[in-house]
Design an enzyme around this catalytic site. Structure first.
Site, mmCIF file in Angstrom:
data_model
loop_
_atom_site.group_PDB
_atom_site.id
_atom_site.type_symbol
_atom_site.label_atom_id
_atom_site.label_comp_id
_atom_site.label_asym_id
_atom_site.label_seq_id
_atom_site.Cartn_x
_atom_site.Cartn_y
_atom_site.Cartn_z
ATOM 1 N NE ARG A 51 -2.296 -1.247 3.558
ATOM 2 C CZ ARG A 51 -2.866 -1.202 4.753
ATOM 3 N NH1 ARG A 51 -4.133 -0.818 4.876
ATOM 4 N NH2 ARG A 51 -2.180 -1.532 5.839
ATOM 5 C CG HIS A 183 10.361 -21.780 7.497
ATOM 6 N ND1 HIS A 183 9.308 -21.416 8.299
ATOM 7 C CD2 HIS A 183 11.397 -22.043 8.344
ATOM 8 C CE1 HIS A 183 9.684 -21.445 9.565
ATOM 9 N NE2 HIS A 183 10.944 -21.816 9.618
ATOM 10 C CE LYS A 187 14.327 -25.049 9.633
ATOM 11 N NZ LYS A 187 15.379 -24.020 9.554
ATOM 12 C CG HIS A 245 7.031 -25.584 11.991
ATOM 13 N ND1 HIS A 245 6.810 -25.325 10.660
ATOM 14 C CD2 HIS A 245 7.288 -24.379 12.559
ATOM 15 C CE1 HIS A 245 6.933 -24.032 10.438
ATOM 16 N NE2 HIS A 245 7.219 -23.430 11.567
ATOM 17 C CE LYS A 342 7.870 -18.609 19.898
ATOM 18 N NZ LYS A 342 9.012 -18.678 18.969
#
Length: 495
Positions: A51, A183, A187, A245, A342
């Site tokens: 934009r 993604h 790998k 994943h 995490k």
């Protein structure tokens, strides 16, 4: 051993969200590396679309800065002129997905679709814009049978939204034109799972419940949710990592051999794995949320999860561990333990295949218990380790020890592994070539949500609260108890 780079055919690639973080950090650097490798034809064109009102020169400067910020151009421009020649491919158009402005200019820039030129539209935007983009592409007659769209995750928030998204995309594009990009599947070492399994007679005959005791899949991160707090607090580890994943890793580990290495043949076998997954019992799941590290623990003590997302009562999990079972002939009775989190002690993605003990030991009780372990390291230090049992050197009888047969890809392959394309490089070139092997199919996405949704619904109905764990640790203590109830221990997070 130098791998041969095969150029792709002529293409036009339009990146919607071309000024965004993903485009600047991943997509454009990946295209630049393929440009430097000589894989992009001279006639290939890249168009950023967003934009913001920018000139072509302004956008090229933005791309140059992104390459420099990621240190992408430093080692690739030694011959001179690589960055400039790459930027010469790049154009920019100001387009709003929900408005008419800019679309006619895009149509004029691209021209009519032709059979000798692939056209790719990369939706590097939020899911709410997928439908408007698809509709605008068709309304302005920008697509033909050669056209492909690339859709970034999340592929929905639950089963209902995934089905709605699939219906929307299917109303404008055939399934063969839709590339749902994860993604992780790009790998090198993830793809090596198939080579290890189906290219080695050593492993495939033993790859079943008769010989495998259990399998552990660990994807651990040291980072928190910084920069993604708004998105992550609505998703959590189950939606963000397990549903896609880890599910994909599980499928590649557990699937039956496809008849051939063909996109639909591979994805058919992955789908069978997901559909064979049993519902997970509540006592086989552990949720966690990182807190501040204890003093001296070595973790990041700046902020807890709740402080990062700005909600002192957030019940979103940053850690999940679970025990899953696959109800088919190959895997009946063999548990799969999955965990991701995490702010853990180390960054590590690893698959551990624990083989059963020998049925009878001829060495007596003093020799102890010894079993083979195959470890597949996805990151960092990609490689494979097979633990085997040998006699301990020296006199004193038959004393057994376990030793690793270790292969690091970096050591074995040298410069070849360093020069190998990264995930986005590989996946984008696969899109241009029309190879969907490493992309999720619509029914695969829906099957994954059909398994995941009841788990999340169970947490909500029970009012479960994630267990706190220290930043810089291996996760909540309840995850260790999950294993110890089965007389097992986690392996795979090494500081």
């Amino acid at each position: 051993m130098v791998s041969r780079v095969i150029p792709v055919q002529a293409f036009d690639l339009v990146i919607f969200g071309g000024t965004g973080d993903l485009a600047q950090r991943k997509i454009l650097p990946a295209l630049y590396r393929r440009h430097c490798a000589g894989q992009l034809p001279d006639t290939a064109r890249i168009i950023g679309a967003a934009r913001a009102e920018l000139s072509r020169r302004d956008y090229q400067s933005l791309v140059r800065a992104a390459l420099q910020a990621g240190d992408i151009s430093a080692g690739k421009d030694a011959a001179g002129g690589q960055v400039d020649s790459f930027l010469a491919r790049i154009n920019y158009l100001a387009i709003d997905a929900t408005e008419a402005e800019g679309w006619q200019t895009l149509a004029q820039t691209l021209g009519r679709p032709t059979a000798d030129r692939v056209r790719v539209f990369y939706f590097s935007v939020g899911p709410a814009l997928f439908a408007p983009l698809a509709e605008q592409i068709w309304a302005h007659d920008l697509a033909d049978d050669q056209t492909r769209i690339v859709v970034e995750k999340p592929f929905g928030h639950d089963l209902a939204s995934a089905k709605a998204l699939n219906r929307t995309l299917a109303s404008h594009f055939d399934e063969s034109q839709i590339y749902r990009i994860d993604h992780y599947l790009g790998k090198e070492t993830v793809q090596n799972l198939m080579a290890i399994r189906f290219g080695n007679m050593l492993f495939e005959p033993l790859w079943n419940s008769q010989y495998v005791d259990h399998i552990q899949v660990t994807v651990a991160e040291t980072v928190g949710v910084e920069g993604r707090a708004s998105y992550y607090d609505k998703s959590g580890a189950m939606r963000d990592m397990v549903q896609n994943h880890l599910m994909q890793l599980l499928c590649l580990i557990a699937m039956e051999p496809p008849a051939k290495f063909d996109p639909d043949a591979v994805r058919d076998e992955k789908l069978k794995v997901i559909r064979a997954l049993e519902p997970v019992e509540p006592h086989h799941i552990v949720r966690g949320q990182y807190a501040l590290a204890q003093e001296g623990a070595g973790g990041d003590e700046d902020q807890s999860y709740r402080e990062t997302v700005g909600d002192p009562r957030s019940s979103t999990e940053s850690y999940v561990a679970l025990k899953a079972h696959i109800s088919n002939w190959r895997w009946a009775g063999t548990p799969f333990y999955l965990r991701t989190g995490k702010r853990l002690v180390a960054r590590s993605s690893v698959i551990n295949v624990f083989f059963k003990d020998a049925p009878h030991s001829i060495f007596g009780a003093d020799a102890g218990r010894h079993a083979n372990l195959l470890t597949i390291r996805l990151q960092p230090d990609e490689g494979i380790t097979l633990k085997v049992t040998i006699k301990e050197p020296g006199p004193g009888g038959m004393r057994l020890i376990d030793v690793p047969l270790d292969m690091s890809f970096a050591q074995a392959l040298g410069a070849d592994i360093d020069d190998a394309p990264d995930a986005y490089e590989r996946l984008i070139t696969d899109v241009i070539r029309g190879n969907q092997t490493l992309f999720m199919r619509g029914d695969e996405v829906e099957a994954a949500w059909a398994w995941t949704d009841p788990i999340i619904a169970g947490w909500t109905s029970r009012g479960d609260v994630p267990k706190p764990y220290d930043s810089g640790s291996t996760g909540p203590g309840d995850a260790d108890l999950l294993m110890r109830r089965d007389q097992r221990d986690w392996q795979g997070i090494n500081p």
